[in-house]
Structures are given as structure tokens and as C-alpha cells.
Write a protein that holds these residues in place. Structure first.
Motif, mmCIF file in Angstrom:
data_model
loop_
_atom_site.group_PDB
_atom_site.id
_atom_site.type_symbol
_atom_site.label_atom_id
_atom_site.label_comp_id
_atom_site.label_asym_id
_atom_site.label_seq_id
_atom_site.Cartn_x
_atom_site.Cartn_y
_atom_site.Cartn_z
ATOM 1 N N ASN A 63 -7.255 -3.325 4.024
ATOM 2 C CA ASN A 63 -7.493 -2.250 4.988
ATOM 3 C C ASN A 63 -7.525 -2.785 6.411
ATOM 4 O O ASN A 63 -7.035 -2.136 7.344
ATOM 5 N N GLY A 100 0.810 -1.217 0.000
ATOM 6 C CA GLY A 100 0.000 0.000 0.000
ATOM 7 C C GLY A 100 0.840 1.262 0.000
ATOM 8 O O GLY A 100 0.509 2.247 -0.676
ATOM 9 N N LEU A 101 1.969 1.259 0.736
ATOM 10 C CA LEU A 101 2.857 2.423 0.742
ATOM 11 C C LEU A 101 3.520 2.602 -0.616
ATOM 12 O O LEU A 101 3.680 3.736 -1.088
ATOM 13 N N THR A 106 2.285 1.682 -3.497
ATOM 14 C CA THR A 106 1.240 2.187 -4.400
ATOM 15 C C THR A 106 0.990 3.671 -4.178
ATOM 16 O O THR A 106 0.805 4.438 -5.133
ATOM 17 N N ARG A 107 0.986 4.103 -2.892
ATOM 18 C CA ARG A 107 0.769 5.525 -2.611
ATOM 19 C C ARG A 107 1.907 6.383 -3.173
ATOM 20 O O ARG A 107 1.647 7.457 -3.758
ATOM 21 N N SER A 161 10.386 3.943 -5.127
ATOM 22 C CA SER A 161 9.322 3.716 -4.141
ATOM 23 C C SER A 161 9.606 2.468 -3.312
ATOM 24 O O SER A 161 9.453 2.468 -2.082
ATOM 25 N N GLN A 194 1.483 6.782 -6.833
ATOM 26 C CA GLN A 194 0.457 7.784 -7.161
ATOM 27 C C GLN A 194 1.013 9.199 -7.082
ATOM 28 O O GLN A 194 0.478 10.106 -7.710
ATOM 29 N N TRP A 195 2.073 9.375 -6.291
ATOM 30 C CA TRP A 195 2.726 10.683 -6.195
ATOM 31 C C TRP A 195 3.832 10.842 -7.235
ATOM 32 O O TRP A 195 4.718 11.688 -7.094
#
Length: 362
Positions: free
Chosen positions: A211, A54-55, A57-58, A69, A61-62
């Protein structure tokens, strides 16, 4: 009976994808149950990579490149692992042995306290009952000492196992994160082309399970950290050990908080007795549990896992009995997987059941 069984097979396994999914699920559970100890580093690396994805992927997105990443997230993971190994575990381990050395003294004080109960409450407590309780506690304390001695004698293989984990798991986490796309494509190439059922289940799992797991890890860290700060401010003995117990207790809904109350209360009683300090400790602990249940959980788990409390407790008992700590940790995700498969499973048109001629004639 044979006709009923054939109708059931035709209804639930007429879809080829359903058969493939059933075989994969059964094969997966069989491998984990049979070879779980051998492939534990691989499973641990896969789980940690899943949590850290998840990190990555975040950051993607940035507009951060994929390799950069992965390296950022991996270095954060190594930093957290280093803090865990270098600071938290030694502190908790030291307090555990200090507590074990203090147990005989605590037991003597506890015995003296119990011996006064028949004098104060002769109607409710007798000397025989107190003696039986003391004898039972003495036996349990002796068994605990024997268990701890056996664990210390077997510490060399345990240290080798930990060393293997410390080397293999970070390497596996790195490659799972770096080659996530290639691994996914390789797996998809070996699955049926029509994957409507698998895609529905995967979507359901990504929406809830990811989640849930990340939220649960964050909840453990927050609750454990806040508990340690509060216990340290109140100058409670074995603050780090109690904070770890309170943090891990959030894994088991409805039961964990109640079980964690026992060591917190016992340490407080042995340290201060039933005085004002003990009351303050219990009030602070109650506030932590109330904020966790009413504020933190709704924030972290906005997409609630819709499971009945009985199903949650049953999942904890079943999977915890099979796989220990990891079974308890993943009890709710596995129960949600079972529910997702159950609801998404195709149900064909039931075959018409022939009416026997004897009944029709009557």
C-alpha cells in the motif's frame, strides 16, 4: 564474555527458521550491494511487477481471466511508459538545458541584487561577505558546468544503458506478472516447510509496504500533475521541470518539501522579483504542500507506516547513500521490513547465567 555471546546466540538463533531467514536477508543485501548495477534491470522489473500486481489481482476479483488481466495491465503500463518517454522526459530535458543556458544571466542578476545589500543593510551585510558568497557561487557554478559536460561526453554509454532498460524491463515485467504463481511456488519449494516467521513478516509487509509503494507512486503523479497545472496557469518558467522536482520531493518526508521550495522560489524571484506574482506563486505552492500533507497523504496511506521520524530520516540517509534514488524511494519500506523482522524474530528462553562461586561465597 564467551558465555554471554553463547546465551545471545541461543536466545535469538535457536530456531532453524530464524537462521535460514538471517542467511537469506544477509545474502540478499550482499547481492544487491555487490551486483546491484548488473542486476538493476531485473530488480527494476521485479519492483514494477510488484506495483502492478495489485491491478491484476483487482481484475481477477472482477472475474477477468488471468491472462487477459495481465495483458490489460501490461498494455496500460506500456502506455504510461510511452507517455513518459515521448512527452514528459523530452519536455523536462528541454527545460533543463534552457535553464542551464539561462544560468549565466540569472547569476549576473543575482550578483547585482546582492551588491545592493550592503548599501541597504550596512549593519547586517558587508561587501566582503557578499564577495565571498559570489566567489563561492561562481566556483559551484563552474563545477556544475564541468559535471554537465562530463555527463554529455559519457552520453553514449548512458544511452545504451537506457536502451537495455527499455527492452529488458518491459519483458521482465510481463513474465513476472504472467508467471507470478509459478515463480512463487518455485521459491516456496526451496524454503523450509515450517515458515511461521516468514509468513508473519510477509503478511506484515503485504499489509503496509504494498500500500505504501503504490500510494507513494500515486502521490508523486498527483502532486506533480497538480503542480504542473498550477505553474502553467501562472505562466511560471520551467513549469514541467519544477513540477517534476515537487513531485519527486514527496519521496523524502519532512525534508523534500523544504528542499523543493528553493528552486520554486528562485525561479519565481528571477522571473518576477518580489512582486505580487511571486507572492501568488508561493501561496499556491504552500496550498499544494498543505493539501498533500493534510488531505492526500491520509487518504492514500490509510494504513500508516508506524515509524519514528528519526528512523525515517536515518533510513533515507543510509539507503539513499547505498543505492541512490532507489534507495531513497525504498528507504521507508526497507525500514519497515527491518522493523517487522525485529518484532517477529523469535526470542527463546534466556539461558540461566551461572553465578561464579567466588561471588556466591561472598
Amino acid at each position: 564474555m564467551l558465555r554471554i555471546f553463547q546465551n545471545w546466540i541461543h536466545r535469538y538463533f535457536s530456531d532453524e527458521e530464524a537462521v535460514v531467514l538471517a542467511v537469506l536477508l544477509l545474502l540478499g543485501f550482499a547481492i544487491v550491494i555487490s551486483f546491484g548495477d548488473r542486476i538493476a534491470p531485473l530488480l527494476t522489473g521485479l519492483v514494477l511487477a510488484y506495483l502492478l500486481q495489485g491491478l491484476v489481482t483487482r481484475l481477477r476479483q472482477w472475474q477477468v481471466p488471468h491472462k487477459l488481466s495481465v495483458w490489460i495491465v501490461f498494455l496500460l503500463f506500456l502506455g504510461a511508459l510511452g507517455a513518459l518517454i515521448g512527452v514528459i522526459i523530452p519536455l523536462v530535458w528541454k527545460q533543463m538545458f534552457t535553464l542551464f543556458n539561462e544560468l549565466p544571466r540569472m547569476f549576473i542578476e543575482w550578483r547585482a541584487l546582492l551588491m545592493h545589500l550592503p548599501e541597504r543593510y550596512p549593519t547586517f551585510v558587508s561587501e566582503d561577505q557578499v564577495e565571498r558568497v559570489i566567489q563561492t557561487a561562481s566556483g559551484e557554478l563552474g563545477l556544475f558546468g564541468q559535471w554537465l559536460l562530463s555527463q554529455s561526453l559519457a552520453s553514449v554509454p548512458m544511452l545504451l544503458t537506457i536502451l537495455v532498460y527499455l527492452i529488458l524491463v518491459p519483458i521482465l515485467v510481463f513474465f513476472f506478472l504472467m508467471d507470478n504463481q509459478q515463480i512463487s511456488e518455485w521459491l516456496k519449494a526451496r524454503l523450509p516447510r515450517e515458515r511461521r516467521l516468514m509468513n508473519n513478516i510477509a503478511t506484515e509487509m503485504n499489509q503496509q509496504i504494498a500500500n505504501y509503494i503504490r500510494g507513494k507512486v500515486l502521490e508523486i503523479v498527483i502532486v506533480g500533475t497538480v503542480s504542473y497545472i498550477c505553474f502553467a496557469v501562472l505562466k511560471v518558467n520551467y513549469a514541467a521541470l519544477l513540477a517534476v522536482i515537487v513531485g519527486i520531493s514527496v519521496l523524502v518526508p519532512y525534508i523534500g518539501a523544504t528542499v523543493a521550495t528553493i528552486p520554486v522560489a528562485l525561479i519565481g524571484i528571477f522571473q518576477w522579483g518580489l512582486g505580487n506574482e511571486f507572492m501568488v506563486l508561493m501561496i499556491v505552492y504552500a496550498v499544494i504542500q498543505a493539501l498533500d500533507g493534510n488531505v492526500l497523504v491520509p487518504i492514500l496511506f490509510s494504513e500508516a507506516v508506524n515509524l519514528h521520524p528519526v528512523a525515517i530520516i536515518a533510513a533515507v540517509l543510509i539507503f539513499g547513500g547505498l543505492w541512490g534514488f532507489w534507495g531513497v524511494f525504498f528507504a521507508i519500506p526497507l525500514a519497515t521490513l527491518f522493523k517487522a523482522v525485529l518484532y517477529a524474530w523469535p526470542r527463546g528462553v534466556e539461558a540461566d547465567i551461572e553465578i561464579p562461586q567466588e561471588i556466591e561465597a561472598s
